[in-house]
Scaffold this active site. Structure first.
Site, PDB file in Angstrom:
ATOM      1  N   ASP A 287      12.360  39.722 -19.039  1.00  0.00           N
ATOM      2  CA  ASP A 287      13.044  38.629 -19.161  1.00  0.00           C
ATOM      3  C   ASP A 287      14.267  38.493 -18.502  1.00  0.00           C
ATOM      4  O   ASP A 287      14.908  39.572 -18.390  1.00  0.00           O
ATOM      5  CB  ASP A 287      12.983  37.796 -20.458  1.00  0.00           C
ATOM      6  CG  ASP A 287      13.210  36.262 -20.474  1.00  0.00           C
ATOM      7  OD1 ASP A 287      13.431  35.663 -19.511  1.00  0.00           O
ATOM      8  OD2 ASP A 287      13.650  35.955 -21.805  1.00  0.00           O
TER       9      ASP A 287
ATOM     10  N   CYS B  16       8.226  36.630 -17.727  1.00  0.00           N
ATOM     11  CA  CYS B  16       7.968  34.987 -17.986  1.00  0.00           C
ATOM     12  C   CYS B  16       8.476  33.870 -16.991  1.00  0.00           C
ATOM     13  O   CYS B  16       7.988  32.794 -16.884  1.00  0.00           O
ATOM     14  CB  CYS B  16       8.513  34.677 -19.329  1.00  0.00           C
ATOM     15  SG  CYS B  16      10.542  34.776 -19.253  1.00  0.00           S
TER      16      CYS B  16
ATOM     17  N   GLN C 171       4.824  30.369 -24.281  1.00  0.00           N
ATOM     18  CA  GLN C 171       4.966  31.380 -23.486  1.00  0.00           C
ATOM     19  C   GLN C 171       4.127  32.574 -23.760  1.00  0.00           C
ATOM     20  O   GLN C 171       3.495  33.032 -23.184  1.00  0.00           O
ATOM     21  CB  GLN C 171       6.549  31.930 -23.012  1.00  0.00           C
ATOM     22  CG  GLN C 171       6.698  33.132 -22.145  1.00  0.00           C
ATOM     23  CD  GLN C 171       6.216  32.764 -20.440  1.00  0.00           C
ATOM     24  OE1 GLN C 171       6.541  31.701 -20.121  1.00  0.00           O
ATOM     25  NE2 GLN C 171       5.352  33.487 -20.070  1.00  0.00           N
TER      26      GLN C 171
ATOM     27  N   ARG D  77      -0.154  29.606 -18.279  1.00  0.00           N
ATOM     28  CA  ARG D  77       0.613  28.627 -18.973  1.00  0.00           C
ATOM     29  C   ARG D  77      -0.040  27.447 -18.736  1.00  0.00           C
ATOM     30  O   ARG D  77      -0.336  26.691 -19.959  1.00  0.00           O
ATOM     31  CB  ARG D  77       1.995  28.314 -18.236  1.00  0.00           C
ATOM     32  CG  ARG D  77       3.064  29.671 -18.311  1.00  0.00           C
ATOM     33  CD  ARG D  77       3.436  29.775 -19.812  1.00  0.00           C
ATOM     34  NE  ARG D  77       3.909  28.564 -20.610  1.00  0.00           N
ATOM     35  CZ  ARG D  77       5.274  28.231 -20.536  1.00  0.00           C
ATOM     36  NH1 ARG D  77       6.044  28.809 -19.694  1.00  0.00           N
ATOM     37  NH2 ARG D  77       5.412  27.018 -21.314  1.00  0.00           N
TER      38      ARG D  77
ATOM     39  N   ARG E 223      11.968  20.899 -25.722  1.00  0.00           N
ATOM     40  CA  ARG E 223      12.531  22.162 -25.304  1.00  0.00           C
ATOM     41  C   ARG E 223      13.974  21.853 -25.586  1.00  0.00           C
ATOM     42  O   ARG E 223      14.940  20.968 -25.060  1.00  0.00           O
ATOM     43  CB  ARG E 223      12.596  22.476 -23.805  1.00  0.00           C
ATOM     44  CG  ARG E 223      13.477  23.543 -23.246  1.00  0.00           C
ATOM     45  CD  ARG E 223      13.326  23.838 -21.874  1.00  0.00           C
ATOM     46  NE  ARG E 223      12.018  24.886 -21.878  1.00  0.00           N
ATOM     47  CZ  ARG E 223      11.721  25.889 -20.789  1.00  0.00           C
ATOM     48  NH1 ARG E 223      12.318  25.806 -19.967  1.00  0.00           N
ATOM     49  NH2 ARG E 223      10.593  26.465 -20.942  1.00  0.00           N
TER      50      ARG E 223
ATOM     51  N   HIS F 299       9.715  31.070 -27.997  1.00  0.00           N
ATOM     52  CA  HIS F 299       9.081  30.470 -26.871  1.00  0.00           C
ATOM     53  C   HIS F 299       7.529  30.814 -27.246  1.00  0.00           C
ATOM     54  O   HIS F 299       6.892  31.410 -26.591  1.00  0.00           O
ATOM     55  CB  HIS F 299       9.612  31.265 -25.733  1.00  0.00           C
ATOM     56  CG  HIS F 299       9.131  30.306 -24.464  1.00  0.00           C
ATOM     57  ND1 HIS F 299       8.650  29.408 -24.366  1.00  0.00           N
ATOM     58  CD2 HIS F 299       9.386  30.667 -23.137  1.00  0.00           C
ATOM     59  CE1 HIS F 299       8.427  28.672 -23.242  1.00  0.00           C
ATOM     60  NE2 HIS F 299       9.062  29.551 -22.392  1.00  0.00           N
TER      61      HIS F 299
HETATM   62  N1   CP Z   1       8.727  30.644 -18.500  1.00  0.00           N
HETATM   63  C1   CP Z   1       8.959  29.292 -18.523  1.00  0.00           C
HETATM   64  O1   CP Z   1       9.189  28.654 -19.706  1.00  0.00           O
HETATM   65  O2   CP Z   1       9.372  28.599 -17.573  1.00  0.00           O
HETATM   66  P1   CP Z   1      10.354  27.450 -17.208  1.00  0.00           P
HETATM   67  O3   CP Z   1      11.584  27.569 -17.744  1.00  0.00           O
HETATM   68  O4   CP Z   1      10.324  27.068 -16.047  1.00  0.00           O
HETATM   69  O5   CP Z   1       9.283  26.278 -18.001  1.00  0.00           O
HETATM   70  N1  NVA Z   2      14.974  33.814 -22.390  1.00  0.00           N
HETATM   71  C1  NVA Z   2      14.961  32.587 -21.173  1.00  0.00           C
HETATM   72  C2  NVA Z   2      13.482  32.346 -21.116  1.00  0.00           C
HETATM   73  C3  NVA Z   2      13.129  31.190 -19.898  1.00  0.00           C
HETATM   74  C4  NVA Z   2      11.769  30.786 -19.869  1.00  0.00           C
HETATM   75  C5  NVA Z   2      15.463  31.696 -21.577  1.00  0.00           C
HETATM   76  O1  NVA Z   2      15.936  31.211 -22.874  1.00  0.00           O
HETATM   77  O2  NVA Z   2      16.299  30.980 -20.650  1.00  0.00           O
END
Ligand code: CP
Ligand code: NVA
Length: 309
Positions: free
Chosen positions: A226, A266, A135, A294, A105, A132
């Site tokens: 989101d 999400c 997701q 997930r 990430r 993502h």
């Molecule tokens: N939706 C999602 O990716 O959640 P987290 O940021 O908690 O992993």
């Molecule tokens: N768009 C958000 C998604 C979190 C899962 C972010 O990048 O923070």
């Protein structure tokens, strides 16, 4: 055969995506029947690198590895220093000789590209500033749970920021034959450059951009929310909240959608900011089953990429 990564939905062959869904559903059915999944990742280890916080992604990948008989090693960015202490290419070459998969990430999507360029083991995008895809797998499953595995002709109305999540969803809609409607305030739509990229991968995608959320949801089978302030954008919070004020998913907006329309998010949700309590906890919400997917999606993905499923 070249190693298969999962960096974007767009770069993943459609038959691989369908295989991931098939395996995810098979493994989920076994789990729901109270059976253990076969240990198809026995002896395999996934290295997990986090430059940003996570609940769902972290837990679902670790739990997926446990349930498939494998192991995971979780590292926060300060320990690894991806691109600071060491180049992504060097990290990938080191990990390729020690473990069997890399999940990262990151802030800059380019780091994933750089990891994957030299990695001899699968690299998985666990969220970047650009996309993502993990997701989007779970989101597709949430819609399949509601409407059946064939989602052709269904419409997803994404109301909010044209961000990483929106990018992956748009391509997923294209791959599944769905229509994708984006309702964003001016300046927060998916950029023309990214739209061109999406359309180059999904020439048949029916993608519409609207400025009125009410219009966007009128024929929607699913409404998607989101956060308006993604991780890394915290300094823009006040300006973003003002820009998105009329894009909240609330009872009035949901009432403008067809009766069968479901609501997805999400998570994490900023309650009563981009989505109200009444919607997220209401009868149209599929937000928590979506989050649970997930786990199942991750298992399908890991089994296909690392377990030869
Ligand atoms: N939706 C999602 O990716 O959640 P987290 O940021 O908690 O992993
Ligand atoms: N768009 C958000 C998604 C979190 C899962 C972010 O990048 O923070």
């Amino acid at each position: 055969m070249p190693v298969q990564h999962f960096i974007t939905v767009a770069e993943t062959p459609v038959d691989t995506l369908m295989r991931i869904f098939d395996v995810a559903y098979e493994l989920r059915a076994e789990r729901e029947a109270g059976k253990r999944n076969a240990p198809m990742l026995a002896g395999k280890t996934l290295a997990m690198i986090f430059e940003k916080p996570s609940l769902r992604t972290n837990v679902s990948f670790q739990q997926a590895m446990i349930e498939l008989g494998g192991h995971s090693i979780v590292m926060v960015s300060e320990q690894v220093g991806l691109g600071k202490r060491e180049s992504p290419a060097d990290v990938a070459q080191v990990l390729s000789g020690m473990v069997h998969g890399i999940m990262a990430r990151v802030f800059e999507h380019q780091k994933l590209v750089d990891l994957a360029a030299v990695s001899t083991i699968p690299v998985i995008n666990a969220l970047s500033d650009f996309s993502h895809p993990c997701q989007a797998l779970a989101d597709a499953m949430a819609m399949m749970d509601e409407f059946g595995r064939d989602l052709k002709g269904r419409t997803l109305a994404y109301v909010g920021d044209g961000n990483n999540v929106a990018h992956s969803l748009a391509v997923m809609c294209g791959r599944l034959g769905m229509n994708f409607i984006l309702a964003s305030p001016p300046g927060y739509e998916i950029t023309q450059e990214v739209t061109d990229t999406i359309m180059s991968y999904c020439p048949d995608l029916n993608m519409q951009v609207m400025s009125d959320p009410m219009d966007a949801v009128r024929y929607a089978d699913a409404i998607y929310a989101d956060t308006w302030v993604s991780m890394g954008q915290e300094t823009e919070a006040a300006i973003r909240k003002a820009a998105f004020e009329s894009f909240q998913i609330n009872d009035k907006l949901v009432a403008a959608a067809p009766k069968h329309c479901i609501v997805l998010h999400c998570l994490p949700a900023y309650r009563n900011i981009e989505i109200t309590d009444s919607v997220i906890d209401g009868p149209r919400s599929r937000v928590f089953p979506q989050a649970h997917n997930r786990l199942h999606a991750q298992k399908g993905l890991l089994a296909v990429l690392m377990g030869g499923a």
